[in-house]
Design a protein around this motif. Structure first.
Motif, PDB file in Angstrom:
ATOM      1  N   PRO A 163      91.518   7.120  17.469  1.00  0.00           N
ATOM      2  CA  PRO A 163      91.495   8.563  17.741  1.00  0.00           C
ATOM      3  C   PRO A 163      91.059   9.359  16.520  1.00  0.00           C
ATOM      4  O   PRO A 163      91.538   9.132  15.413  1.00  0.00           O
ATOM      5  N   GLY A 164      90.145  10.302  16.733  1.00  0.00           N
ATOM      6  CA  GLY A 164      89.660  11.154  15.657  1.00  0.00           C
ATOM      7  C   GLY A 164      88.550  10.554  14.831  1.00  0.00           C
ATOM      8  O   GLY A 164      88.042  11.229  13.919  1.00  0.00           O
ATOM      9  N   MET A 165      88.132   9.320  15.109  1.00  0.00           N
ATOM     10  CA  MET A 165      87.099   8.658  14.329  1.00  0.00           C
ATOM     11  C   MET A 165      85.764   8.707  15.062  1.00  0.00           C
ATOM     12  O   MET A 165      85.694   8.979  16.258  1.00  0.00           O
ATOM     13  N   ARG A 166      84.694   8.425  14.298  1.00  0.00           N
ATOM     14  CA  ARG A 166      83.332   8.439  14.837  1.00  0.00           C
ATOM     15  C   ARG A 166      82.636   7.123  14.507  1.00  0.00           C
ATOM     16  O   ARG A 166      82.973   6.453  13.533  1.00  0.00           O
ATOM     17  N   ALA A 167      81.671   6.764  15.317  1.00  0.00           N
ATOM     18  CA  ALA A 167      80.858   5.567  15.075  1.00  0.00           C
ATOM     19  C   ALA A 167      79.476   6.002  14.626  1.00  0.00           C
ATOM     20  O   ALA A 167      78.841   6.849  15.264  1.00  0.00           O
ATOM     21  N   MET A 168      79.009   5.443  13.524  1.00  0.00           N
ATOM     22  CA  MET A 168      77.711   5.808  12.971  1.00  0.00           C
ATOM     23  C   MET A 168      77.005   4.550  12.489  1.00  0.00           C
ATOM     24  O   MET A 168      77.618   3.705  11.829  1.00  0.00           O
ATOM     25  N   ALA A 169      75.734   4.413  12.827  1.00  0.00           N
ATOM     26  CA  ALA A 169      74.962   3.224  12.473  1.00  0.00           C
ATOM     27  C   ALA A 169      74.058   3.513  11.286  1.00  0.00           C
ATOM     28  O   ALA A 169      73.518   4.619  11.153  1.00  0.00           O
ATOM     29  N   ILE A 170      73.910   2.508  10.427  1.00  0.00           N
ATOM     30  CA  ILE A 170      72.977   2.594   9.304  1.00  0.00           C
ATOM     31  C   ILE A 170      72.094   1.354   9.327  1.00  0.00           C
ATOM     32  O   ILE A 170      72.484   0.306   9.845  1.00  0.00           O
ATOM     33  N   ARG A 171      70.910   1.480   8.756  1.00  0.00           N
ATOM     34  CA  ARG A 171      69.975   0.368   8.715  1.00  0.00           C
ATOM     35  C   ARG A 171      70.353  -0.571   7.574  1.00  0.00           C
ATOM     36  O   ARG A 171      70.650  -0.129   6.452  1.00  0.00           O
ATOM     37  N   VAL A 172      70.368  -1.874   7.871  1.00  0.00           N
ATOM     38  CA  VAL A 172      70.718  -2.867   6.857  1.00  0.00           C
ATOM     39  C   VAL A 172      69.715  -4.013   6.917  1.00  0.00           C
ATOM     40  O   VAL A 172      68.974  -4.166   7.887  1.00  0.00           O
ATOM     41  N   THR A 173      69.692  -4.786   5.862  1.00  0.00           N
ATOM     42  CA  THR A 173      68.905  -6.006   5.787  1.00  0.00           C
ATOM     43  C   THR A 173      69.813  -7.129   5.295  1.00  0.00           C
ATOM     44  O   THR A 173      70.986  -6.914   5.019  1.00  0.00           O
ATOM     45  N   ALA A 243      74.137  -1.700  11.207  1.00  0.00           N
ATOM     46  CA  ALA A 243      75.585  -1.905  11.134  1.00  0.00           C
ATOM     47  C   ALA A 243      76.247  -0.606  11.574  1.00  0.00           C
ATOM     48  O   ALA A 243      75.912   0.471  11.069  1.00  0.00           O
ATOM     49  N   THR A 244      77.170  -0.692  12.529  1.00  0.00           N
ATOM     50  CA  THR A 244      77.887   0.474  13.023  1.00  0.00           C
ATOM     51  C   THR A 244      79.231   0.563  12.310  1.00  0.00           C
ATOM     52  O   THR A 244      80.020  -0.376  12.344  1.00  0.00           O
ATOM     53  N   LEU A 245      79.467   1.704  11.660  1.00  0.00           N
ATOM     54  CA  LEU A 245      80.667   1.905  10.849  1.00  0.00           C
ATOM     55  C   LEU A 245      81.579   2.929  11.508  1.00  0.00           C
ATOM     56  O   LEU A 245      81.123   3.848  12.203  1.00  0.00           O
TER      57      LEU A 245
END
Length: 305
Positions: A163-173, A243-245
């Motif tokens: 609850p209260g959190m968000r999912a955000m993706a970044i590009r990785v190698t 990667a989704t953080l």
């Protein structure tokens, strides 16, 4: 003693013995009526239904101990319930046009085969371990599909988020994700590597670029690598492009700004080092200046922090 009196006494004794035998026969139940009654009322068939072993709250991820099998009358099993498959359900058979259970030639061999399969694979129960609870489920309540989200189903990530959190993706190698050894569920730090701006420090054409690295996020949970939210049992590395953080709303803003400033790298944290604070790292206040150094007549700009 007169003969008449002797005859009367004998008749009375015989009558008393006969009465005692009749009373004894009436007091002791016979086995045959009981057997007939037992045969007339057959045992009620039961099925095993998957239920909650304890109260489950929304967002909770199901484990083996959260689920249990419970005996349930076959004629009261709802089609939405999850059963172990060992007992045929009349409603399902009628819907599928299958033959009644009594007419099936499966017998003991099929039951033993099914039991062996469940023993090696975990049966239907193992298919729901790792699912996320969507609605509250009370202890002993049957598990139904509308109250849980299984891995891979639509809405799984939204249900899995705290609850209260968000999912955000970044590009990785492979290089920026610890060689692929970062798996879903691990904790990482996020490093930003950016080019230092020398335009206001007297840089000239031909000067070499300067780079600086800093930690912008710490102790961040990895939700997924690409679309995989759970690594396989024997999988030790996962190579993906994103990667989704799991971050807070303000942390998501800071992470989006960091993505635009340079290259992001994930640094894997030890399991013993996951209890610290999570989120943005306050930037250190640094005074930087540029010094132009001439070596052999060639100018070189050195940034001093």
């Amino acid at each position: 003693m007169k003969p008449a009196r002797i005859i009367v006494i004998c008749v009375a004794a015989v009558a008393a013995i006969g009465l005692a035998l009749v009373v004894r026969a009436m007091g002791s139940p016979s086995n045959s009526p009981t057997a007939v009654a037992a045969a007339a009322v057959p045992a009620r068939p039961m099925a095993k239904v998957l239920v909650a072993a304890k109260d489950l709250q929304p967002g909770q991820r199901l484990t083996e101990s959260d689920l249990a099998w419970k005996e349930w009358p076959v004629d009261e099993v709802n089609p939405a319930f999850i059963t172990d498959g060992t007992t045929p359900l009349p409603a399902v058979e009628a819907a599928e046009g299958a033959a009644p259970a009594a007419a099936r030639p499966e017998g003991t061999v099929a039951s033993v085969t099914r039991a062996a399969t469940n023993l090696t694979t975990g049966g239907a129960k193992a298919d729901y371990v790792g699912s996320v609870v969507r609605e509250p489920i009370l202890a002993g309540e049957p598990i139904v599909s509308r109250k849980i989200v299984r891995a891979g189903d639509s809405g799984y990530m939204a249900a899995y988020l705290e609850p209260g959190m968000r999912a955000m993706a970044i590009r990785v190698t492979v290089e920026t994700a610890a060689g692929g050894f970062i798996l879903p569920g691990d904790r990482v730090d996020v490093l930003l590597t950016r080019e230092t701006n020398l335009s206001n420090m007297g840089a000239q054409e031909g000067d070499r670029s300067k780079f600086a690295s800093s930690t912008v996020m710490q102790n961040i949970k990895v939700l997924a690598i690409d679309q995989s939210t759970r690594a396989g049992d024997d999988e030790q590395a996962v190579v993906g492009a994103t990667a989704t953080l799991e971050v807070g709303p303000r942390d998501a803003e800071a992470l989006a700004l960091a993505k635009s400033e340079g290259e992001l790298s994930l640094v894997l944290r030890s399991y013993a080092d996951t209890g610290g604070p999570s989120g943005r790292v306050a930037p250190a206040v640094r005074q930087s200046s540029a010094v132009r150094v001439y070596r052999g007549g060639a100018p070189e700009v050195v940034v001093v922090q």
